[in-house]
Design an enzyme around this catalytic site. Structure first.
Site, short mmCIF file in Angstrom:
data_model
loop_
_atom_site.label_atom_id
_atom_site.label_comp_id
_atom_site.label_asym_id
_atom_site.label_seq_id
_atom_site.Cartn_x
_atom_site.Cartn_y
_atom_site.Cartn_z
N LYS A 261 12.58 23.75 70.58
CA LYS A 261 13.21 24.50 69.49
C LYS A 261 12.27 25.62 69.04
O LYS A 261 12.71 26.72 68.76
CB LYS A 261 13.53 23.55 68.32
CG LYS A 261 14.38 24.17 67.21
CD LYS A 261 13.57 24.84 66.12
CE LYS A 261 14.47 25.40 65.02
NZ LYS A 261 13.70 26.12 63.99
N HIS A 375 4.16 27.91 56.51
CA HIS A 375 5.61 27.91 56.38
C HIS A 375 6.02 27.88 54.90
O HIS A 375 6.84 28.67 54.46
CB HIS A 375 6.13 26.65 57.07
CG HIS A 375 7.55 26.73 57.44
ND1 HIS A 375 7.97 27.28 58.64
CD2 HIS A 375 8.67 26.33 56.80
CE1 HIS A 375 9.27 27.21 58.70
NE2 HIS A 375 9.73 26.64 57.60
#
Ligand code: NAD
Length: 423
Positions: A261, A375
């Protein structure tokens, strides 16, 4: 629940009229409806010609990844994505790749597979022989469909015939191998498959059902390799950590899904920026990852004798610089100009490069400080916006969340109340 969804003749209406109906049924405010109607570079008229039942357009942030040195050439890479950190991670990995001379790519010619499903033949092996014997005729019939492609050196080049055992009995599957040049190719391939189907039936006495492109583009591969020095990565321990992460992915499908991913984070962002078919890329990549019978990483990592990290990627990249929406979407055209790619093949190599870079960046973060540090810092702004912050308050709330290491919606709401009161 909506009042109705069976809207007869909806497709015949103008986007404005459709929006009016949806607005009423979904209880949208005037402002919400206006936002949907408010288009950016892609005008409503144009969008209405691209898909069905259009009521508006939607947008994604478009970023540019920097530092990419590919085959000794510098590239700026436009990436459209909603997820924070991806563009920064790609740029960061590309910077580290420079320590080993950048990325080096190669690819196979843009050959795609079109499938024709032949059933009801008494002897599939005999049918196979008949089809292969008539190869020239079949290829000529296919090539009649697209003189432009043939003139460009593309077109149907070869035929493969497989006999497949299925739960409904044997099937003869014909593969047309088509060089699609700079197109993604699905339309060309489907047209050619449909055109040769009657000839296949005539030759074999069988019955054709499906005639469609295969998204498992095993003949259209991009390969990239790069060496990252241990110094650029942050030391031997980081190399160790990355190799541990890779070993984990290679041994476990739960981890491998996320590993791949991460690769696709990069590839799909470039695909969206250039208006390529993201589903085709995903389908091809994940099926390719499972080709050996088990789901495996699309990348491969090892330590060099010098103790540096060497990485490579190989995957199918069915992408176009012409055809589909690529040459229609105004932003996609500009993105291609920013990229400066001359062919679909080059675009595929660039995408695979971004995939490799993204994978390196994710593994490095995971094996060291963890992915959340970077993040969540970026995500803090989304949380602040979700909490209701507007204008300069977004950054203020986000900064406090990061400072307190509590990047949570409840805390964002509290901080917002506090800051608004102060104001
Ligand atoms: P297309 O048919 O719009 O354009 C390709 C055509 O452009 C060729 O047939 C050729 O005649 C012409 N052409 C001009 N210059 C060319 C060049 N340099 N190289 C190649 N062709 C050139 O597009 P397409 O790529 O055949 O189809 C892509 C679209 O099909 C995408 O929008 C995709 O989403 C869609 N699609 C995908 C699937 C799938 O993936 N399963 C199925 C159906 C449709």
């Amino acid at each position: 629940m909506h009042k109705a969804s069976k809207l007869s003749g909806f497709y015949k209406l103008s986007p404005e009229k459709r929006l009016k109906i949806v607005r009423e049924l979904a209880g949208l405010s005037k402002e919400e409806a206006e936002l949907l109607r408010k288009t950016g570079a892609l005008e409503l008229k144009q969008a209405n010609r691209m898909i069905e039942n259009v009521i508006g357009t939607t947008e994604l942030p478009l970023g540019v990844a920097t530092n990419f040195l590919i085959n000794n050439r510098d590239y700026l890479i436009p990436m459209a994505i909603e997820e924070p950190s991806v563009v920064a991670a790609a740029s960061n990995a590309a910077k580290m790749a420079r320590s080993g001379g950048g990325f080096f790519t190669e690819s196979t010619p843009p050959i795609m597979v079109g499938q024709i499903q032949l059933t009801d033949v008494k002897n599939p092996k005999k049918a196979r022989e008949k089809i292969l014997k008539a190869k020239k005729r079949i290829l000529a019939k296919a090539n009649e469909q697209d003189p432009i492609l043939v003139k460009l050196g593309g077109g149907a080049k070869d035929i493969e015939v497989r006999v497949l055992t299925t739960h409904l009995g044997p099937m003869t599957i014909i593969h047309l191998l088509i060089d699609v040049r700079d197109a993604m190719g699905a339309n060309v391939i489907n047209t050619m498959c449909e055109a040769v189907a009657p000839l296949i039936e005539e030759l074999t006495g069988g019955r054709v059902f499906l005639r469609i492109v295969s998204n498992l583009a095993t003949y259209r591969l991009a390969r990239v390799k790069a060496v990252f020095t241990k110094e650029a990565l942050g030391g031997e321990e980081v190399v160790d950590g990355i190799l541990q992460a890779y070993a984990f992915a290679a041994a476990d499908p739960y981890r491998c899904a996320t590993h791949n991913k991460g690769v696709m984070n990069g590839i799909i962002a470039v695909a969206l920026a250039t208006a390529n078919d993201t589903r085709a890329l995903e389908a091809g990549a994940h099926t390719y990852a499972a080709m050996g019978g088990a789901y495996k990483p699309l990348t491969h990592w090892e330590r060099t004798v010098e103790g540096n990290l060497s990485g490579r990627i190989e995957l199918p990249v069915a992408v176009g610089t012409i055809g589909g929406a690529t040459a229609v979407h105004p932003v996609a055209k500009i993105c291609r100009k920013i990229l400066g790619v001359q062919s679909a093949r080059e675009l595929g190599e660039v995408m695979a490069t971004v995939g490799l870079a993204q994978n390196l960046a994710a593994m490095r973060a995971l094996a060291t400080v963890g992915i959340q540090a970077g993040h969540m810092k970026l995500h803090a702004r989304n949380i602040a916006t979700t909490a209701g912050a507007k204008g300069e308050l977004i950054d203020k709330v986000a900064a406090r969340l990061v400072e307190e290491r509590k990047i949570r919606l409840d805390r964002a709401k509290e901080i917002l109340v506090e800051l608004t009161r102060k104001k």
